[in-house]
Design an enzyme around this catalytic site. Structure first.
Site, PDB file in Angstrom:
ATOM      1  N   HIS A   1       0.850  -1.186   0.000  1.00 28.79           N
ATOM      2  CA  HIS A   1       0.000   0.000   0.000  1.00 28.79           C
ATOM      3  C   HIS A   1       0.892   1.246   0.000  1.00 28.79           C
ATOM      4  O   HIS A   1       2.070   1.183   0.377  1.00 28.79           O
ATOM      5  CB  HIS A   1      -0.873   0.019   1.258  1.00 28.79           C
ATOM      6  CG  HIS A   1      -1.970  -1.011   1.239  1.00 28.79           C
ATOM      7  ND1 HIS A   1      -2.949  -1.064   2.206  1.00 28.79           N
ATOM      8  CD2 HIS A   1      -2.238  -2.026   0.376  1.00 28.79           C
ATOM      9  CE1 HIS A   1      -3.772  -2.067   1.934  1.00 28.79           C
ATOM     10  NE2 HIS A   1      -3.364  -2.667   0.832  1.00 28.79           N
TER      11      HIS A   1
ATOM     12  N   GLU B   1       1.199   3.700   1.947  1.00 22.76           N
ATOM     13  CA  GLU B   1       1.838   4.026   3.229  1.00 22.76           C
ATOM     14  C   GLU B   1       3.065   3.152   3.482  1.00 22.76           C
ATOM     15  O   GLU B   1       4.072   3.624   4.015  1.00 22.76           O
ATOM     16  CB  GLU B   1       0.852   3.825   4.393  1.00 22.76           C
ATOM     17  CG  GLU B   1      -0.341   4.759   4.391  1.00 22.76           C
ATOM     18  CD  GLU B   1      -1.532   4.181   3.646  1.00 22.76           C
ATOM     19  OE1 GLU B   1      -1.333   3.416   2.666  1.00 22.76           O
ATOM     20  OE2 GLU B   1      -2.667   4.488   4.039  1.00 22.76           O
TER      21      GLU B   1
ATOM     22  N   CYS C   1      -5.346   1.668   6.306  1.00 25.00           N
ATOM     23  CA  CYS C   1      -6.009   0.402   6.635  1.00 25.00           C
ATOM     24  C   CYS C   1      -5.429  -0.150   7.942  1.00 25.00           C
ATOM     25  O   CYS C   1      -4.480   0.405   8.503  1.00 25.00           O
ATOM     26  CB  CYS C   1      -5.842  -0.615   5.501  1.00 25.00           C
ATOM     27  SG  CYS C   1      -4.251  -1.466   5.518  1.00 25.00           S
TER      28      CYS C   1
ATOM     29  N   CYS D   1      -1.651  -0.928   7.705  1.00 24.42           N
ATOM     30  CA  CYS D   1      -0.810   0.271   7.659  1.00 24.42           C
ATOM     31  C   CYS D   1      -0.829   0.989   9.009  1.00 24.42           C
ATOM     32  O   CYS D   1       0.196   1.510   9.457  1.00 24.42           O
ATOM     33  CB  CYS D   1      -1.268   1.209   6.545  1.00 24.42           C
ATOM     34  SG  CYS D   1      -1.008   0.504   4.899  1.00 24.42           S
TER      35      CYS D   1
END
Lengths: 209, 334
Positions: free
Chosen positions: A75, A77, A111, A114
């Site tokens: 992701h 992040e 999420c 993360c």
């Protein structure tokens, strides 16, 4: 208009001193994050913009790299956090000391995974746009940002709702434009071709249905 | 492959261990009880009328699992049946139990004096829950046979357990290799249960510049490497390995799908319960099942959270714990 999360109250004011970004700082960095999101959208990628700011400097920038790495954990992040770690290594700085003074600006709520990664690296503050109803780890599905997890780094504060509608619109546009492509059930089942396969993962990453 | 007899013999030498399912809170919670009034049915032939009328006056919403009538267990009881009149909370303050029936506009003939009972508030989802609930008041129960046998530790055959032991042994070995390099002693193995092949082996690689390289994160990326992707290079870590997906493409059991997709259909064996980050990474990676050894303090597959059965998430999977528990726990003892 910025909506401050409940967690703000629980935050240690001493720790937050250096990183109470001013309204104008927030606007500046968020607008950069949104630019990244728009750029991603124009390139047919998940429109999430994300940057890590330390001492008024961007030391990490990320976009979703799930498809090219075939790794569903890449992701934006996580990519940005890796850049922060690289930045520290090159400058021989202690990652913990740097992260403790680094703010994450991201267009969508991080999420659960993360959020845990941000905790593990001691990031103290996250400014985000819209909620992530499907995976959100800062209050939407679970509250990893503030739950009591003594072995998982530190809690972090969130400033939520910055340009939330825009962030939602961006995601909606993305899913709308992908929908005609949504391959026949067979391809979907096969999960092979990069553009088609991309949709299978990414649709599920969106905060919107 | 080793002959089965030899495998079994080896297993006997090892510590015995059970494979225990990590069930959702709904499936593992204690029986919650609600106070209710019941009354003996003195005239048995009135039963069906009484039940019909009581259900109209005192419906039991959300308690469809409760059987309205029960047979008296005690054979010496003067009446053979008892019926639930209503929940205690539905009785207005100041109304005496004895007035319950009289105050209603229904024919209570055939009913005796109401008395207090406790009835299970939730439908039982597992056999142990059903057995506990039934001690209080009979309920319906739709048994999931697989869960029942899992709870008895009988879900897996000796052969399956022997394979599990092989996989977990590989994870323990990886953990030890990592420890020799100064890492936390955590190892993980991802397996394709269809081909029974190990797809990736990894260990914790946090020390140094990668504090997020928990064993599970490493293993997920190793699977990606095997599929022609991957975000990192593991040359420095000889114990971190993956098998190329060429194998799967050429393999005789190559699936209809042709190529594997992230961790879909794969099982993970890990020596220690995954943290929140790793557990959610497994959701994103569509893991099939997770088997772990020892629990961990902030663990997210049973201890602090049950992310594998978290409502709202788009992928769920089965989790089993205590696989080679002693060997896995020993990794963290000096």
């Amino acid at each position: 208009m910025i909506l401050i999360d409940m967690q703000t109250d629980r935050f240690d004011p001493e720790k937050s001193e250096f990183l109470q970004p001013s309204e104008s700082e927030i606007q500046t960095w968020m607008s950069k994050a949104f630019d990244m999101g728009i750029e991603a959208l124009e390139n047919g990628e998940v429109p999430v913009g994300c940057l890590m700011v330390y001492n008024n400097e961007i030391i990490g920038k990320g976009r979703n790299e799930v498809n090219e790495t075939k790794n569903a954990t890449r992701h934006a992040e996580m990519v940005a956090l890796d850049q922060v770690l690289d930045w520290c290594r090159v400058r021989e700085k202690d990652p913990k000391e740097v992260c403790e003074q680094t703010v994450l600006y991201v267009t969508v709520e991080p999420c659960i995974m993360c959020a845990a990664a941000l905790r593990l690296l001691y990031i103290p503050l996250v400014v985000y746009g819209c909620k992530n109803e499907r995976f959100g780890g800062c209050g939407s599905v679970l509250d990893i940002s503030s739950d009591h997890l003594p072995h998982t780094g530190t809690t972090f504060k969130c400033i939520a709702g910055n340009r939330a509608e825009e962030a939602v619109e961006m995601l909606k546009t993305f899913y709308k434009q992908e929908n005609p492509n949504a391959p026949k059930p067979k391809v979907r089942k096969d999960l092979v071709s990069p553009p088609g396969g991309a949709v299978v993962i990414q649709v599920n990453q969106g905060p919107q249905h | 492959m080793e002959p089965q007899a030899k495998r079994r013999k080896e297993m006997d030498k090892c510590d015995t261990w059970d494979v225990l399912p990590v069930l959702s809170d709904e499936k593992s919670r204690d029986t919650e009880l609600l106070p209710a009034y019941a009354a003996p049915i003195i005239e048995k032939r009135e039963t069906s009328r009484l039940v019909k009328e009581l259900s109209l006056i005192y419906p039991l919403p959300g308690l469809q699992h409760i059987k309205r009538v029960r047979a008296c267990k005690d054979k010496s009881s003067p009446h053979p049946l008892e019926v639930i009149v209503c929940l205690a909370r539905d009785v207005a303050k100041g109304v005496m139990p004895a007035d319950l029936l009289r105050s209603q506009s229904f024919d209570s003939s055939g009913l005796g004096e109401p008395f207090l009972v406790e009835i299970p508030a939730n439908p039982p989802l597992t056999r142990p829950q059903f057995e506990k609930a039934s001690k209080h008041w009979p309920t319906s129960f739709h048994e999931d046979k697989q869960v029942t046998s899992a709870l008895r530790g009988q879900l897996f055959t000796a052969d399956q357990k022997a394979k599990m032991q092989d996989y977990m042994t590989a994870a323990v070995q990886a953990a030890k290799s990592g420890r020799e390099m100064g890492m936390d002693a955590v190892g993980a193995v991802i397996v394709d249960p269809e081909s029974e092949q190990i797809v990736a082996v990894g260990h914790d690689c946090k020390r140094g510049a990668q504090p997020l390289h928990h064993a599970v994160m490493v293993c997920i990326d190793l699977v990606a490497c095997g599929q022609g992707g991957g975000a990192y290079n593991y040359e420095k870590y000889p114990a971190c390995q993956f098998s190329s997906s060429d194998f799967f493409r050429n393999g005789c059991n190559s699936k209809e799908t042709g190529q594997p997709y992230i961790c879909t259909g794969y099982d993970l064996y890990v020596t220690r319960e995954p943290c929140v980050m790793c557990a959610m990474a497994l959701v994103h990676s569509r893991i099939n099942r997770v088997f772990y050894g020892a629990p961990s303090a902030d663990g997210a597959l049973g201890t602090k959270y049950k992310i594998h059965c978290q409502k709202d998430l788009n992928h769920r999977f089965e989790v089993f714990k205590a696989v080679m528990l002693n060997a896995c726990e020993a990794l963290h003892k000096k």
